[in-house]
Design a protein around this motif. Structure first.
Motif, PDB file in Angstrom:
ATOM      1  N   ILE A  83       0.834  -1.208   0.000  1.00 34.23           N
ATOM      2  CA  ILE A  83       0.000   0.000   0.000  1.00 34.23           C
ATOM      3  C   ILE A  83       0.864   1.252   0.000  1.00 34.23           C
ATOM      4  CG2 ILE A  83      -1.653   1.346   1.378  1.00 34.23           C
ATOM      5  CD1 ILE A  83      -2.857  -1.358   2.275  1.00 34.23           C
ATOM      6  N   VAL A  84       1.938   1.240   0.804  1.00 34.88           N
ATOM      7  CA  VAL A  84       2.852   2.392   0.834  1.00 34.88           C
ATOM      8  C   VAL A  84       3.519   2.574  -0.522  1.00 34.88           C
ATOM      9  CG1 VAL A  84       4.992   3.287   1.825  1.00 34.88           C
ATOM     10  CG2 VAL A  84       3.270   2.257   3.314  1.00 34.88           C
ATOM     11  N   LEU A  86       2.509   1.661  -3.510  1.00 39.15           N
ATOM     12  CA  LEU A  86       1.561   2.108  -4.531  1.00 39.15           C
ATOM     13  C   LEU A  86       1.197   3.575  -4.359  1.00 39.15           C
ATOM     14  CD1 LEU A  86      -0.251   1.350  -6.924  1.00 39.15           C
ATOM     15  CD2 LEU A  86      -2.029   0.710  -5.267  1.00 39.15           C
ATOM     16  N   ILE A  87       0.805   3.977  -3.159  1.00 38.88           N
ATOM     17  CA  ILE A  87       0.321   5.346  -2.938  1.00 38.88           C
ATOM     18  C   ILE A  87       1.450   6.364  -3.093  1.00 38.88           C
ATOM     19  CG2 ILE A  87      -0.644   6.922  -1.222  1.00 38.88           C
ATOM     20  CD1 ILE A  87      -2.305   4.606  -0.159  1.00 38.88           C
ATOM     21  N   VAL A  88       2.598   6.079  -2.492  1.00 39.70           N
ATOM     22  CA  VAL A  88       3.710   7.039  -2.559  1.00 39.70           C
ATOM     23  C   VAL A  88       4.185   7.216  -3.994  1.00 39.70           C
ATOM     24  CG1 VAL A  88       6.078   7.513  -1.839  1.00 39.70           C
ATOM     25  CG2 VAL A  88       4.438   6.630  -0.189  1.00 39.70           C
ATOM     26  N   ASN A  89       4.272   6.125  -4.747  1.00 38.27           N
ATOM     27  CA  ASN A  89       4.718   6.241  -6.136  1.00 38.27           C
ATOM     28  C   ASN A  89       3.686   6.932  -7.020  1.00 38.27           C
ATOM     29  OD1 ASN A  89       7.432   4.949  -6.898  1.00 38.27           O
ATOM     30  ND2 ASN A  89       6.576   3.448  -5.473  1.00 38.27           N
ATOM     31  N   LEU A  90       2.414   6.700  -6.770  1.00 38.91           N
ATOM     32  CA  LEU A  90       1.374   7.387  -7.537  1.00 38.91           C
ATOM     33  C   LEU A  90       1.561   8.897  -7.487  1.00 38.91           C
ATOM     34  CD1 LEU A  90      -1.915   5.425  -6.727  1.00 38.91           C
ATOM     35  CD2 LEU A  90      -1.022   5.913  -9.026  1.00 38.91           C
ATOM     36  N   LEU A  91       1.949   9.407  -6.319  1.00 46.46           N
ATOM     37  CA  LEU A  91       2.085  10.854  -6.139  1.00 46.46           C
ATOM     38  C   LEU A  91       3.498  11.350  -6.438  1.00 46.46           C
ATOM     39  CD1 LEU A  91       0.009  11.217  -2.830  1.00 46.46           C
ATOM     40  CD2 LEU A  91      -0.753  11.668  -5.178  1.00 46.46           C
ATOM     41  N   SER A  92       4.503  10.693  -5.882  1.00 51.53           N
ATOM     42  CA  SER A  92       5.870  11.211  -5.996  1.00 51.53           C
ATOM     43  C   SER A  92       6.427  11.111  -7.408  1.00 51.53           C
ATOM     44  CB  SER A  92       6.798  10.478  -5.021  1.00 51.53           C
ATOM     45  OG  SER A  92       6.823   9.089  -5.299  1.00 51.53           O
ATOM     46  N   MET A 227       7.758   5.239   4.023  1.00 52.12           N
ATOM     47  CA  MET A 227       7.294   6.217   3.033  1.00 52.12           C
ATOM     48  C   MET A 227       8.429   7.139   2.615  1.00 52.12           C
ATOM     49  SD  MET A 227       3.531   7.288   4.547  1.00 52.12           S
ATOM     50  CE  MET A 227       3.403   8.673   3.393  1.00 52.12           C
TER      51      MET A 227
END
Length: 487
Positions: A83-84, A86-92, A227
Motif C-alpha cells: 500500500i505504501v 503504490l500510494i507514494v509512487n502514484l504521487l511522488s 514512506m
C-alpha cells in the motif's frame, strides 16, 4: 560575466583547433551544458518514447528491489508495504515526470534551476546534485555487487562488483546520450524476465506475516519511515530527468513527455519494489532466507528465490546484477552536467573528463560504503530526499507563482548572471527547508525532536516539514527579492 560575452561566436579556425581527438568519431557526445537550440534538434533527434524506455531501464533494477525490501526490515507486513509503495509512487512520480518536460527548453535540469536559484545561488543545487549522484552511484553499485557476492558464495567480494559495475557505466556514459538511448531501448527486458521468474520460483516462501508485531504509534513510525525511503527513491530522478530530453523536437507536446516519463518510472518501480517486499517476507518464516539476507542482503534473497531454477537461476542472477548498469547511467552521466554548472572554468572541461572523475569518486565511495551498507542506504536516502524536496519546491513555485508559464523565460539568459534572479530567496528557502528536515528527520545516527515523538524509535517526517518550511518562506522571500532587485 555579461550576456554578450557568453554568446559571442568563436572563430571557426580556433574552434576547429580546439576540437577533441574523438571529434566526429564513434558518435561520441562532445557538448556540455550549452543550451540545445531548436535548429540543433533537427539532427540526432530523440523520440518521445525514449523517455519511457530510458526510465524502464533505470528502474527495472536490483536497487529498486532493495528499496522495496526495507519495509519488511522495519517490521511491516507485505500488504502494508504494498500500500505504501503504490500510494507514494502514484504521487511522488509526478515530480520527475514534470521536470522531464523542462528538457524541451534545451537546458539540463541543474542549469534550468538558475532561473529560480540565480547564477550563484544555484551552486547549492550543483554541489548537492553532485553529492547525490555520487551517493546513488555507490548505493546502486553495491546492490548489484551484492548479487554477484551471493552468487559466488562470498568469493567475489562486494568491492570488486562495485568496480565492474561502475566501469561498465563509465564506458556507456563516456559515449554520450545517443548511445544511452540506443541501449536503454532494450536493456530493461532481461531484468524484467528475471523478476518474473523470481516471483514464480520464490512465491512458495512468501508470506503476508510481518517480521515484528507493531501497532499504534510504533506502526505509524515504521510506515512514515518507509514512506520516506520510497519517496526519496522516486524524487532522486528530479535533478536529472530533463537531461535526457534536450534533443527532442521543440514542438513535442509536453503531455507526451510527462506521460512517457511517468509510466517509465511508475510501472517498473511499483512492480520491482513490490517483489522486494515479497522477497523479504521469506525471512519471517524461513531461517535459510534469514541467513541469506544477513550474509548478502538483497542478493541473498534473490538467490533463495531463484534457487529452484537451478543453473538457469544462476544465469538470471548475473542479469540481475548487470541491471545496476542502466540504473546508474543517469547518475554518472548527469554528474558531469552538474559539475559544468560550477562556473565558466568548469564549462571548459570536456564532459568526458568530468564523467571519468565522477566514475573514480563513485568507486572509492562505493567500496567504502559497502562495509556499512544498511546504515548508509537509509541515511543517504533520507538526506538526498530532503534537499531534493527543497529543490523541486523552489523551482515549481517560481514557475507557477511568479512566471506562470513557459513563455515568460528568456532562454538566452541561461548563462548570464545579470539576466537571472539574485538567488537570495532560494538560499533562504534552502536554509529554512533544512531546519524543517532537522526537526523531522529519522536516520540511523539522529532523530529530530519532532520525529522522536512518534513511537518508541521515532518516525521520519522530515520530507513533510522540509516542504512546509521551504514552501512557505520562498514566495515571501521571492516577492521581496523582486520588489528590491527587480529580477
Amino acid at each position: 560575466m555579461s550576456h554578450e560575452h557568453c554568446d559571442k561566436a568563436e572563430d571557426p579556425e580556433a574552434s576547429q583547433k580546439n576540437q577533441p581527438w574523438f571529434h566526429g568519431k564513434f558518435d561520441i557526445e562532445e557538448g556540455g551544458i550549452e543550451r540545445v537550440t531548436d535548429d540543433q534538434r533537427q539532427q540526432n533527434t530523440t523520440k518521445f518514447w525514449n523517455a519511457a524506455t530510458f526510465w524502464f531501464s533505470a528502474n527495472m533494477a536490483v536497487a529498486t528491489l532493495n528499496i522495496g525490501s526495507l519495509g519488511g526490515s522495519l517490521g511491516l507486513g507485505f500488504w502494508d508495504s504494498f500500500i505504501v509503495i503504490l500510494i507514494v509512487n502514484l504521487l511522488s512520480d509526478l515530480l520527475p515526470a514534470w521536470t522531464a518536460t523542462v528538457g524541451l527548453s534545451g537546458l539540463r535540469m541543474t542549469t534550468f534551476s538558475r532561473y529560480s536559484f540565480g547564477y550563484w545561488g544555484n551552486m547549492l543545487v550543483v554541489v548537492f546534485s553532485m553529492v547525490a549522484t555520487t551517493g546513488w552511484n555507490a548505493i546502486n553499485s553495491i546492490s548489484g555487487a551484492s548479487v554477484l557476492n551471493a552468487l559466488s558464495n562470498g568469493k567475489f567480494p562486494t568491492w570488486a562488483g562495485v568496480i565492474v559495475i561502475c566501469t561498465s557505466v563509465w564506458i556507456i556514459c563516456a559515449l554520450g546520450i545517443s548511445w544511452i538511448h540506443r541501449l536503454d531501448t532494450y536493456v530493461w527486458i532481461p531484468p524484467l524476465i528475471v523478476w518474473c521468474v523470481a516471483a514464480g520460483t520464490g512465491a512458495s516462501s512468501f508470506t503476508s506475516e510481518p517480521s515484528k508485531h507493531l501497532d499504534g504509534a510504533n506502526k505509524a513510525a515504521a510506515v512514515l519511515t518507509y514512506m520516506a525511503s520510497i519517496f526519496s527513491f522516486s524524487v532522486s530522478w528530479v535533478n536529472c530527468a530533463a537531461d535526457y530530453n534536450v534533443r527532442m523536437p521543440a514542438d513535442t507536446p509536453r503531455w507526451k513527455i510527462f506521460s512517457a516519463t511517468y509510466i517509465g518510472i511508475f510501472v517498473p518501480t511499483v512492480l520491482v519494489q513490490t517483489l522486494g517486499a515479497a522477497m523479504y517476507s521469506g525471512v519471517v518464516t524461513n531461517p535459510e532466507w534469514k541467513d541469506a539476507y544477513t550474509s548478502s542482503s538483497i542478493g541473498g534473497l534473490l538467490k533463495m528465490s531463484l534457487e529452484p531454477a537451478g543453473g538457469f537461476g544462476k544465469f538470471l542472477m548475473v542479469l540481475a546484477a548487470l541491471s545496476a548498469i542502466p540504473n546508474n547511467i543517469p547518475n554518472n552521466y548527469s554528474f558531469a552536467l552538474h559539475a559544468q554548472n560550477l562556473g565558466p572554468w568548469a564549462m571548459r572541461i570536456p564532459r568526458i573528463i568530468l564523467v571519468t572523475f565522477g566514475f573514480v569518486v563513485s568507486i572509492i565511495v562505493g567500496c567504502f560504503a559497502a562495509m556499512y551498507f544498511d546504515s548508509t542506504l537509509s541515511t543517504l536516502l533520507s538526506v538526498i530526499g530532503y534537499w531534493t524536496v527543497i529543490h523541486i519546491t523552489v523551482v515549481m513555485e517560481e514557475h507557477f507563482i511568479f512566471r506562470r508559464g513557459w513563455k515568460t523565460y528568456d532562454w538566452d539568459a541561461w548563462n548570464s548572471p545579470a539576466g537571472l534572479p539574485f538567488g537570495w530567496a532560494a538560499i533562504g528557502a534552502f536554509a529554512f527547508g533544512f531546519l524543517g528536515a532537522a526537526l523531522g528527520m529519522k536516520v540511523t545516527w539522529y532523530a529530530g525532536p519532532i520525529a522522536s515523538l512518534i513511537g518508541k524509535s521515532g518516525g521520519n517526517i522530515g520530507h513533510e516539514l522540509t516542504f512546509a518550511f521551504s514552501g512557505i518562506v520562498f514566495p515571501a522571500f521571492r516577492w521581496i527579492e523582486k520588489r528590491v532587485g527587480g529580477r
